[in-house]
Design an enzyme around this catalytic site. Structure first.
Site, PDB file in Angstrom:
ATOM      1  N   LYS A 182       0.839  -1.204   0.000  1.00 15.67           N
ATOM      2  CA  LYS A 182       0.000   0.000   0.000  1.00 15.67           C
ATOM      3  C   LYS A 182       0.874   1.255   0.000  1.00 15.67           C
ATOM      4  O   LYS A 182       0.590   2.214  -0.716  1.00 15.67           O
ATOM      5  CB  LYS A 182      -0.958  -0.023   1.204  1.00 15.67           C
ATOM      6  CG  LYS A 182      -2.105  -1.007   0.984  1.00 15.67           C
ATOM      7  CD  LYS A 182      -2.947  -1.316   2.206  1.00 15.67           C
ATOM      8  CE  LYS A 182      -3.942  -2.428   1.853  1.00 15.67           C
ATOM      9  NZ  LYS A 182      -4.704  -2.961   2.968  1.00 15.67           N
TER      10      LYS A 182
ATOM     11  N   GLN B  37      -5.272  -1.810   8.932  1.00 17.92           N
ATOM     12  CA  GLN B  37      -5.154  -3.150   8.335  1.00 17.92           C
ATOM     13  C   GLN B  37      -5.823  -4.191   9.238  1.00 17.92           C
ATOM     14  O   GLN B  37      -5.559  -4.246  10.438  1.00 17.92           O
ATOM     15  CB  GLN B  37      -3.662  -3.474   8.131  1.00 17.92           C
ATOM     16  CG  GLN B  37      -3.398  -4.765   7.397  1.00 17.92           C
ATOM     17  CD  GLN B  37      -3.860  -4.730   5.939  1.00 17.92           C
ATOM     18  OE1 GLN B  37      -3.870  -3.690   5.289  1.00 17.92           O
ATOM     19  NE2 GLN B  37      -4.284  -5.866   5.438  1.00 17.92           N
TER      20      GLN B  37
ATOM     21  N   ASP C 238     -11.654   2.333   2.859  1.00 22.12           N
ATOM     22  CA  ASP C 238     -12.007   0.921   2.706  1.00 22.12           C
ATOM     23  C   ASP C 238     -13.500   0.762   2.389  1.00 22.12           C
ATOM     24  O   ASP C 238     -13.929  -0.317   1.963  1.00 22.12           O
ATOM     25  CB  ASP C 238     -11.760   0.163   4.027  1.00 22.12           C
ATOM     26  CG  ASP C 238     -10.381  -0.469   4.127  1.00 22.12           C
ATOM     27  OD1 ASP C 238      -9.890  -0.973   3.095  1.00 22.12           O
ATOM     28  OD2 ASP C 238      -9.821  -0.475   5.234  1.00 22.12           O
TER      29      ASP C 238
HETATM   30  N1  GUN Z   1      -7.169  -7.026   5.364  1.00 21.71           N
HETATM   31  C1  GUN Z   1      -7.350  -7.774   4.245  1.00 21.71           C
HETATM   32  N2  GUN Z   1      -7.939  -7.045   3.279  1.00 21.71           N
HETATM   33  C2  GUN Z   1      -8.128  -5.797   3.787  1.00 21.71           C
HETATM   34  C3  GUN Z   1      -8.680  -4.600   3.269  1.00 21.71           C
HETATM   35  O1  GUN Z   1      -9.144  -4.515   2.120  1.00 21.71           O
HETATM   36  N3  GUN Z   1      -8.675  -3.538   4.105  1.00 21.71           N
HETATM   37  C4  GUN Z   1      -8.211  -3.602   5.377  1.00 21.71           C
HETATM   38  N4  GUN Z   1      -8.277  -2.501   6.138  1.00 21.71           N
HETATM   39  N5  GUN Z   1      -7.694  -4.706   5.886  1.00 21.71           N
HETATM   40  C5  GUN Z   1      -7.651  -5.789   5.094  1.00 21.71           C
END
Ligand code: GUN
Length: 286
Positions: free
Chosen positions: A53, A97, A120
């Protein structure tokens, strides 16, 4: 004949290029999109996701801040950080996350993020907006799938769309996005009767099950577009999707590979949401 391979890496690179262009234009007007990424604990997969990211932010010209917190961080401490970032003018989007350690409530974390910074699209306000079709942020994985379908000229309008999996992150929002585009949508799950027959009706089949090689050729209609959201390890530790690639490849019309299909799109859509957040927060509407 083999299916057309839908190349998520290619689509992702294209979208990232257009995000960078737009970010550069915003910067000329004194607006700098920024993403805060929070990670709690040492989960190895999460570490990789967070690193990817940060890299994507660099590639798209987006400012980023990473907050790596120890496993023993309390919920109160985490919510205090989110509260601070909610008011930080340098930060357009906030992502924590998942999963978070067991002593922290995932829902409490989601609820604490200001919906206008919830890139998200996990906050109930944004989930509701997606339901009614009036939304700024699209959930990243389903949004990435829609971009892939569009790139390959596959229009859900009037088509039988079957989504396998009913998670809040993929299955449910995927069904809504397909419905907004006038697909006839069915959501299947572990209790679905006649799963094979339902899947075999699909013109567009989205597999988000989390089980290696779950979708076999007998579940696929000849010429269907098959989207594989799975990220599994097979018995040899090799990364594989939810779809039996080789056999479905001979029957489907289009198919996404794993890796290189849906995966690269998810983070790119996060970048798109961060750009969108910066625009909305600065009164730029399009
Ligand atoms: N963990 C796995 N996929 C995601 C996601 O798309 N967003 C977040 N915040 N955590 C994750």
């Amino acid at each position: 004949m083999s299916a057309i391979r839908m190349d998520g890496k290619m689509v992702s690179a294209k979208v990232r290029g257009s995000i960078l262009e737009e970010v550069n234009k915003l910067k000329e007007n004194g607006i700098r999109p920024g993403l805060a990424v929070i990670i709690v604990g040492e989960d190895p997969a999460s570490q990789i996701y967070v690193r990817n990211k940060e890299r994507a932010c660099e590639e798209c010209g987006i400012y980023s801040e990473k907050y790596a917190l120890p496993e023993e961080t309390t919920q109160e401490e985490l919510l205090a950080l989110i509260g601070k970032l909610n008011h930080d003018k340098n930060i357009s989007g906030i992502l924590c996350q998942m999963p978070v350690p067991k002593h922290i409530s995932e829902q409490a974390v989601i609820d604490a993020i200001d919906p206008s910074k919830d890139v998200d699209a996990f906050h109930p306000v944004n989930v509701g907006k997606i339901m009614v079709g009036n939304f700024d942020f699209k959930p990243c994985t389903p949004a990435g799938i829609m971009e892939i379908l569009d790139e390959y000229g596959i229009d859900p309008k009037g088509k039988e769309c079957v989504v396998i999996g009913r998670s809040n992150i993929v299955g449910k929002p995927m069904a809504m996005l397909l419905l907004h585009r006038h697909g006839t949508v069915t959501i299947c799950h572990s209790r679905t009767a006649n799963l094979k027959e339902v899947c075999a009706r699909a013109d567009i089949l989205v597999a988000a099950v989390g089980k290696a090689n779950f979708v076999t050729a007998d579940m696929v209609k000849e010429g269907a577009a098959v989207i594989d959201v799975g990220m599994n390890r097979d018995e040899n530790g090799k990364l594989c999707g939810d779809v039996c690639f080789d056999e479905v490849n001979e029957k489907a019309g289009w198919l996404t590979p794993v890796p290189g299909g849906v995966g690269p799109m998810t983070i790119t859509m996060l970048m798109k949401n961060t750009l969108k957040a910066a625009k909305v927060q600065n009164g730029i509407l399009d």
